[in-house]
Design a protein around this motif. Structure first.
Motif, PDB file in Angstrom:
ATOM      1  N   MET A   1       0.852  -1.198   0.000  1.00  0.00           N
ATOM      2  CA  MET A   1       0.000   0.000   0.000  1.00  0.00           C
ATOM      3  C   MET A   1       0.881   1.239   0.000  1.00  0.00           C
ATOM      4  O   MET A   1       1.716   1.419   0.870  1.00  0.00           O
ATOM      5  CB  MET A   1      -0.907  -0.010   1.235  1.00  0.00           C
ATOM      6  N   ALA A   2       0.687   2.097  -0.992  1.00  0.00           N
ATOM      7  CA  ALA A   2       1.471   3.327  -1.082  1.00  0.00           C
ATOM      8  C   ALA A   2       1.073   4.282   0.036  1.00  0.00           C
ATOM      9  O   ALA A   2      -0.093   4.421   0.372  1.00  0.00           O
ATOM     10  CB  ALA A   2       1.251   3.984  -2.439  1.00  0.00           C
ATOM     11  N   ASP A   3       2.087   4.947   0.633  1.00  0.00           N
ATOM     12  CA  ASP A   3       1.796   5.870   1.721  1.00  0.00           C
ATOM     13  C   ASP A   3       0.956   7.045   1.254  1.00  0.00           C
ATOM     14  O   ASP A   3       0.257   7.663   2.045  1.00  0.00           O
ATOM     15  CB  ASP A   3       3.106   6.390   2.329  1.00  0.00           C
ATOM     16  N   SER A   4       1.045   7.379  -0.024  1.00  0.00           N
ATOM     17  CA  SER A   4       0.333   8.547  -0.531  1.00  0.00           C
ATOM     18  C   SER A   4      -0.916   8.165  -1.299  1.00  0.00           C
ATOM     19  O   SER A   4      -1.414   8.927  -2.112  1.00  0.00           O
ATOM     20  CB  SER A   4       1.263   9.362  -1.448  1.00  0.00           C
ATOM     21  N   GLY A   5      -1.423   6.956  -1.057  1.00  0.00           N
ATOM     22  CA  GLY A   5      -2.585   6.496  -1.797  1.00  0.00           C
ATOM     23  C   GLY A   5      -3.866   7.155  -1.337  1.00  0.00           C
ATOM     24  O   GLY A   5      -4.155   7.249  -0.145  1.00  0.00           O
ATOM     25  N   MET A   6      -4.665   7.634  -2.290  1.00  0.00           N
ATOM     26  CA  MET A   6      -5.945   8.289  -2.011  1.00  0.00           C
ATOM     27  C   MET A   6      -7.071   7.464  -2.599  1.00  0.00           C
ATOM     28  O   MET A   6      -7.033   7.099  -3.777  1.00  0.00           O
ATOM     29  CB  MET A   6      -5.972   9.686  -2.631  1.00  0.00           C
ATOM     30  N   VAL A   7      -8.067   7.150  -1.777  1.00  0.00           N
ATOM     31  CA  VAL A   7      -9.282   6.495  -2.258  1.00  0.00           C
ATOM     32  C   VAL A   7     -10.448   7.446  -2.028  1.00  0.00           C
ATOM     33  O   VAL A   7     -10.591   8.014  -0.941  1.00  0.00           O
ATOM     34  CB  VAL A   7      -9.532   5.153  -1.541  1.00  0.00           C
ATOM     35  N   ILE A   8     -11.258   7.610  -3.069  1.00  0.00           N
ATOM     36  CA  ILE A   8     -12.461   8.440  -2.985  1.00  0.00           C
ATOM     37  C   ILE A   8     -13.659   7.532  -3.183  1.00  0.00           C
ATOM     38  O   ILE A   8     -13.769   6.855  -4.217  1.00  0.00           O
ATOM     39  CB  ILE A   8     -12.455   9.543  -4.057  1.00  0.00           C
ATOM     40  N   VAL A   9     -14.533   7.469  -2.199  1.00  0.00           N
ATOM     41  CA  VAL A   9     -15.750   6.663  -2.300  1.00  0.00           C
ATOM     42  C   VAL A   9     -16.886   7.584  -2.697  1.00  0.00           C
ATOM     43  O   VAL A   9     -17.251   8.503  -1.968  1.00  0.00           O
ATOM     44  CB  VAL A   9     -16.078   5.949  -0.972  1.00  0.00           C
ATOM     45  N   GLY A  10     -17.441   7.333  -3.878  1.00  0.00           N
ATOM     46  CA  GLY A  10     -18.490   8.179  -4.430  1.00  0.00           C
ATOM     47  C   GLY A  10     -18.023   8.784  -5.735  1.00  0.00           C
ATOM     48  O   GLY A  10     -17.122   9.641  -5.744  1.00  0.00           O
ATOM     49  N   ALA A  11     -18.592   8.317  -6.843  1.00  0.00           N
ATOM     50  CA  ALA A  11     -18.158   8.767  -8.167  1.00  0.00           C
ATOM     51  C   ALA A  11     -19.160   9.737  -8.784  1.00  0.00           C
ATOM     52  O   ALA A  11     -19.367   9.731  -9.992  1.00  0.00           O
ATOM     53  CB  ALA A  11     -17.932   7.565  -9.091  1.00  0.00           C
ATOM     54  N   GLY A  12     -19.784  10.553  -7.942  1.00  0.00           N
ATOM     55  CA  GLY A  12     -20.624  11.627  -8.442  1.00  0.00           C
ATOM     56  C   GLY A  12     -19.757  12.823  -8.811  1.00  0.00           C
ATOM     57  O   GLY A  12     -18.525  12.728  -8.870  1.00  0.00           O
ATOM     58  N   GLY A  98      -6.661  -0.765  -0.465  1.00  0.00           N
ATOM     59  CA  GLY A  98      -6.008  -0.097   0.646  1.00  0.00           C
ATOM     60  C   GLY A  98      -5.866   1.387   0.382  1.00  0.00           C
ATOM     61  O   GLY A  98      -5.912   1.837  -0.757  1.00  0.00           O
ATOM     62  N   TYR A  99      -5.695   2.142   1.436  1.00  0.00           N
ATOM     63  CA  TYR A  99      -5.553   3.587   1.291  1.00  0.00           C
ATOM     64  C   TYR A  99      -4.742   4.162   2.436  1.00  0.00           C
ATOM     65  O   TYR A  99      -4.642   3.559   3.510  1.00  0.00           O
ATOM     66  CB  TYR A  99      -6.926   4.270   1.250  1.00  0.00           C
ATOM     67  N   SER A 100      -4.144   5.328   2.201  1.00  0.00           N
ATOM     68  CA  SER A 100      -3.589   6.112   3.304  1.00  0.00           C
ATOM     69  C   SER A 100      -4.449   7.333   3.574  1.00  0.00           C
ATOM     70  O   SER A 100      -4.484   7.851   4.678  1.00  0.00           O
ATOM     71  CB  SER A 100      -2.142   6.523   3.008  1.00  0.00           C
ATOM     72  N   LYS A 101      -5.141   7.810   2.532  1.00  0.00           N
ATOM     73  CA  LYS A 101      -6.089   8.910   2.674  1.00  0.00           C
ATOM     74  C   LYS A 101      -7.428   8.455   2.101  1.00  0.00           C
ATOM     75  O   LYS A 101      -7.472   7.791   1.058  1.00  0.00           O
ATOM     76  CB  LYS A 101      -5.632  10.153   1.911  1.00  0.00           C
ATOM     77  N   LEU A 102      -8.510   8.835   2.770  1.00  0.00           N
ATOM     78  CA  LEU A 102      -9.853   8.426   2.328  1.00  0.00           C
ATOM     79  C   LEU A 102     -10.767   9.644   2.302  1.00  0.00           C
ATOM     80  O   LEU A 102     -10.836  10.412   3.265  1.00  0.00           O
ATOM     81  CB  LEU A 102     -10.431   7.372   3.277  1.00  0.00           C
ATOM     82  N   LEU A 103     -11.456   9.810   1.172  1.00  0.00           N
ATOM     83  CA  LEU A 103     -12.444  10.877   1.041  1.00  0.00           C
ATOM     84  C   LEU A 103     -13.802  10.244   0.766  1.00  0.00           C
ATOM     85  O   LEU A 103     -13.944   9.452  -0.170  1.00  0.00           O
ATOM     86  CB  LEU A 103     -12.073  11.818  -0.112  1.00  0.00           C
ATOM     87  N   LEU A 104     -14.794  10.573   1.586  1.00  0.00           N
ATOM     88  CA  LEU A 104     -16.154  10.095   1.373  1.00  0.00           C
ATOM     89  C   LEU A 104     -16.944  11.187   0.674  1.00  0.00           C
ATOM     90  O   LEU A 104     -17.125  12.278   1.215  1.00  0.00           O
ATOM     91  CB  LEU A 104     -16.821   9.729   2.705  1.00  0.00           C
ATOM     92  N   ALA A 105     -17.392  10.893  -0.545  1.00  0.00           N
ATOM     93  CA  ALA A 105     -18.186  11.838  -1.342  1.00  0.00           C
ATOM     94  C   ALA A 105     -19.459  11.130  -1.775  1.00  0.00           C
ATOM     95  O   ALA A 105     -19.727  10.941  -2.958  1.00  0.00           O
ATOM     96  CB  ALA A 105     -17.375  12.324  -2.551  1.00  0.00           C
TER      97      ALA A 105
END
Length: 201
Positions: A1-12, A98-105
Motif C-alpha cells: 500500500m502506497a503511503d500517498s494512496g488516495m481512495v475516494i468513495v463516491g463517483a458523483g 487499501g488507502y492512506s487517505k480516504l475521502l467520502l463523497a
C-alpha cells in the motif's frame, strides 16, 4: 500500500472533481475512485431537466481516456465495509482496496415513503441514471402524476410531465415550495409559473 494512496468513495460530481483536482494540484500517489454504477460518472441535474427529451442520455463528466491520462483508477463496485484501523475498504463482489487517505463523497439518498406499499405500486425515486430510465418509461404511459416534494427536482419533473400533457399534482408538506432553496417571493413566482403550466400544487 502506497503511503500517498488516495481512495475516494463516491463517483458523483464531487468525487470526480476531487480526483481530477488532486491530480491537477500535483498529487503524485495513486488515486482510486469507487462508484456503484456501471456508467461513467455523469452530471445529475440533467436527469430531471431532460427526462423526456428524445436524445436522453447521460452527460458524462470525463471519458475513459481522461481517467487513463490522469492515472485515476475507476472501480465500479459497491463498498461492503470500511475498516479504518486497517486502512482498507472491502468490496461487495470481493477484493479490497487499501488507502492512506480516504475521502467520502457519497452524496444523498432520496427519502422514501414511510408507509407500506403494494408490490405493484408505481412509486419511483430519482437519483441515478437508471432511476431516470425507469421513471421515463413509467411517465410515457401515465396519465396522472403525483410528485411528493416541491423542491427543484420535484418541480422539474412536474414541469416536464405537464408539458407532455400529463395531469400533475405536487404535494408539498411545507407552507410553500422551495422552502430551502429560494426566498418566499421568488418561490411564489415559480409556483405561479407552474400553476399556469398546468401543475396543481
Amino acid at each position: 500500500m502506497a503511503d500517498s494512496g488516495m481512495v475516494i468513495v463516491g463517483a458523483g460530481q464531487s468525487g470526480v472533481a476531487a480526483a481530477f483536482e488532486l491530480r491537477n494540484a500535483g498529487w503524485q500517489g495513486f488515486i482510486t475512485l469507487i462508484g456503484d454504477e456501471v456508467h461513467l460518472p455523469y452530471e445529475r441535474p440533467p436527469l430531471s431537466k431532460e427526462l423526456l427529451a428524445d436524445n436522453f442520455q447521460p452527460v458524462f463528466l470525463f471519458t475513459e481516456p481522461d481517467f487513463v491520462r490522469a492515472n485515476i483508477t475507476l472501480v465500479r463496485n459497491h463498498v461492503a465495509r470500511i475498516l479504518p484501523d486497517k486502512h482498507l475498504i472491502t468490496l461487495k463482489t470481493g477484493g479490497s482496496v487499501g488507502y492512506s487517505k480516504l475521502l467520502l463523497a457519497l452524496g444523498a439518498e432520496p427519502r422514501t415513503l414511510p408507509v407500506p406499499l403494494a408490490d405493484k405500486a408505481r412509486v419511483f425515486t430519482l437519483r441515478k441514471f437508471d432511476d431516470a430510465l425507469r421513471l421515463r418509461e413509467a411517465l410515457a404511459g401515465a396519465r396522472k402524476i403525483i410528485v411528493l416534494g416541491g423542491g427543484f427536482i420535484g418541480l422539474e419533473i412536474a414541469a416536464t410531465a405537464a408539458s407532455n400533457g400529463k395531469d400533475v399534482i405536487i404535494l408539498e408538506a411545507g407552507a410553500r415550495i422551495l422552502t430551502r432553496g429560494v426566498p418566499e417571493q421568488v418561490a411564489a413566482l415559480i409556483a405561479d409559473h407552474h400553476i399556469k403550466g398546468g401543475v396543481q400544487i
